[in-house]
Design a protein around this motif. Sequence first.
Motif, PDB file in Angstrom:
ATOM      1  N   CYS A   8       0.869  -1.169   0.000  1.00 38.83           N
ATOM      2  CA  CYS A   8       0.000   0.000   0.000  1.00 38.83           C
ATOM      3  C   CYS A   8       0.909   1.223   0.000  1.00 38.83           C
ATOM      4  CB  CYS A   8      -0.918  -0.005   1.223  1.00 38.83           C
ATOM      5  SG  CYS A   8      -2.035   1.410   1.333  1.00 38.83           S
ATOM      6  N   ALA A   9       0.549   2.248  -0.788  1.00 39.96           N
ATOM      7  CA  ALA A   9       1.439   3.399  -0.950  1.00 39.96           C
ATOM      8  C   ALA A   9       1.329   4.406   0.174  1.00 39.96           C
ATOM      9  CB  ALA A   9       1.162   4.091  -2.287  1.00 39.96           C
ATOM     10  N   SER A  10       0.242   4.353   0.956  1.00 42.41           N
ATOM     11  CA  SER A  10       0.060   5.377   1.986  1.00 42.41           C
ATOM     12  C   SER A  10      -0.897   4.882   3.062  1.00 42.41           C
ATOM     13  CB  SER A  10      -0.500   6.659   1.353  1.00 42.41           C
ATOM     14  OG  SER A  10      -0.897   7.580   2.339  1.00 42.41           O
ATOM     15  N   LEU A  12      -2.672   6.974   4.549  1.00 41.40           N
ATOM     16  CA  LEU A  12      -3.782   7.915   4.392  1.00 41.40           C
ATOM     17  C   LEU A  12      -4.685   7.551   3.223  1.00 41.40           C
ATOM     18  CD1 LEU A  12      -1.598  11.105   4.895  1.00 41.40           C
ATOM     19  CD2 LEU A  12      -3.267  10.213   6.526  1.00 41.40           C
ATOM     20  N   ASP A  13      -4.294   6.561   2.451  1.00 34.46           N
ATOM     21  CA  ASP A  13      -5.107   6.122   1.315  1.00 34.46           C
ATOM     22  C   ASP A  13      -6.435   5.562   1.813  1.00 34.46           C
ATOM     23  OD1 ASP A  13      -6.140   4.384  -0.855  1.00 34.46           O
ATOM     24  OD2 ASP A  13      -4.247   4.919  -1.823  1.00 34.46           O
ATOM     25  N   HIS A  41       0.144   8.584  10.935  1.00 36.26           N
ATOM     26  CA  HIS A  41      -0.379   9.532   9.950  1.00 36.26           C
ATOM     27  C   HIS A  41       0.436  10.824   9.985  1.00 36.26           C
ATOM     28  CE1 HIS A  41      -4.731   7.763   9.545  1.00 36.26           C
ATOM     29  NE2 HIS A  41      -3.842   7.126   8.808  1.00 36.26           N
ATOM     30  N   GLU A  44       3.860  10.335   8.517  1.00 45.18           N
ATOM     31  CA  GLU A  44       3.826  10.293   7.056  1.00 45.18           C
ATOM     32  C   GLU A  44       3.729  11.703   6.466  1.00 45.18           C
ATOM     33  OE1 GLU A  44       1.088   8.623   3.342  1.00 45.18           O
ATOM     34  OE2 GLU A  44       0.811   7.779   5.350  1.00 45.18           O
ATOM     35  N   GLN A  45       2.897  12.543   7.060  1.00 49.64           N
ATOM     36  CA  GLN A  45       2.720  13.893   6.532  1.00 49.64           C
ATOM     37  C   GLN A  45       3.953  14.769   6.760  1.00 49.64           C
ATOM     38  OE1 GLN A  45      -1.541  15.482   6.960  1.00 49.64           O
ATOM     39  NE2 GLN A  45      -1.522  13.771   8.407  1.00 49.64           N
ATOM     40  N   ARG A  52      10.253   8.058   0.667  1.00 50.06           N
ATOM     41  CA  ARG A  52       9.082   7.408   0.073  1.00 50.06           C
ATOM     42  C   ARG A  52       8.556   6.343   1.020  1.00 50.06           C
ATOM     43  NH1 ARG A  52       8.179   2.907  -3.713  1.00 50.06           N
ATOM     44  NH2 ARG A  52      10.426   2.492  -3.818  1.00 50.06           N
ATOM     45  N   LEU A  53       7.255   6.392   1.248  1.00 50.91           N
ATOM     46  CA  LEU A  53       6.616   5.416   2.134  1.00 50.91           C
ATOM     47  C   LEU A  53       6.040   4.258   1.332  1.00 50.91           C
ATOM     48  CD1 LEU A  53       5.498   4.600   4.975  1.00 50.91           C
ATOM     49  CD2 LEU A  53       3.443   5.912   4.389  1.00 50.91           C
ATOM     50  N   PRO A  69       5.029  -0.306   7.982  1.00 44.73           N
ATOM     51  CA  PRO A  69       5.163   0.939   7.204  1.00 44.73           C
ATOM     52  C   PRO A  69       6.636   1.316   7.098  1.00 44.73           C
ATOM     53  CG  PRO A  69       4.389   1.431   9.431  1.00 44.73           C
ATOM     54  CD  PRO A  69       4.608  -0.055   9.370  1.00 44.73           C
TER      55      PRO A  69
END
Length: 364
Positions: A8-10, A12-13, A41, A44-45, A52-53, A69
């Motif tokens: 999964c790319a994020s 937050l997706d 979260h 990540e932000q 790159r996560l 993650p």
Amino acid sequence: MAIELRWCASLLDPSFPAEHYEALRQRLAASTPFNHLGWLHAAEQALQPGQRLAVLLGWQGEQLRMCLPLVHSREAFGPVRLAVVRHLGYPLSDRIGLLNELPAAAAAQALRAIRRHLPHAVLQLNEIPDAQASTPWLACWARRSSTFERRLACRVPVHQISAADAQEVSGDPRYKLRRARKRITACGAVQRRVLADASNIDALLDAISAVEAASWKGDDEVGIFSGPQRRLWMYQALRALAEQGMVCLVLLELDGRCISYRLGLLERGRVYDYNLAFCPEYRELGSGRVLLDELIRWGLEAGWQHIDASRVSLDNSSHQLHERQSASIAHWRLSCCSWRPSGICLGLALRSWQWIKPRLRAMR
């Protein structure tokens, strides 16, 4: 049952399985506030350009059994920059639980997936507690690395809260506490306990970040609020944790202004003593020890079981919890060098340094 690995790319997706993640986190005793989705979260932000996560999910049927993650970036190792993979949250997460309950047979499969999706010289996991640092999973990863390093990061003092904490502490700390309390009373400062929530967390963060900025941590730019990236991370993360009742503070206030504080993160009856600071003009008060004692007494009244120092220096730690510790928890830094040319060279350099370092010390 077959194991399925997905990327999964994020976090937050909208497709990220947040409910399954929280169920996994609650099942695993090793989980800490730094594994909370709100904390991640925010982390990540706060990622910087070039980072790159990628989130590796492990499923057995309809149940999420693993979530890693991982952040891919390039970091300097001497004169060269190499690809590195770390757990999301570095360097401000003080204790990471690896959220994984897949069988050990899946370890090699997961490592191959990470090396294919995130080519790197080294996969480095920081602040892994003792109980997880020697799991069959990591033993498998060690065997499949060109070089594997397991280095002690620190030994964290832990205080088990008991009925004895209702009494005055014995020995030298008693006299230090008495003197500090007299100085605090003489100047007119008062202590206050606060369990943060959505209504007051922003005002609290403004107050304590101002204290940190005025302290030596602010001067040296090593505080948790130092710089726009860390400030954004802390505000967003602590707001999310406060909404869940996971942020507790003991404050020392003078004329309504915060002059010293201890910030704790609370989960499952354990308080992680995450951060403290004081205004330099009030350094002679000795407020840190008094606020720690207040946090312990609060824990006794609230039914908490432990207070951890969260993280300390490896050598010559001056954390006041050492005076009252009943146990300790080792944190480890685990480095898995890949079989790429860059990973092999880095591993050789690490082994060479391990051989040279003690001899340099002996010569000095």
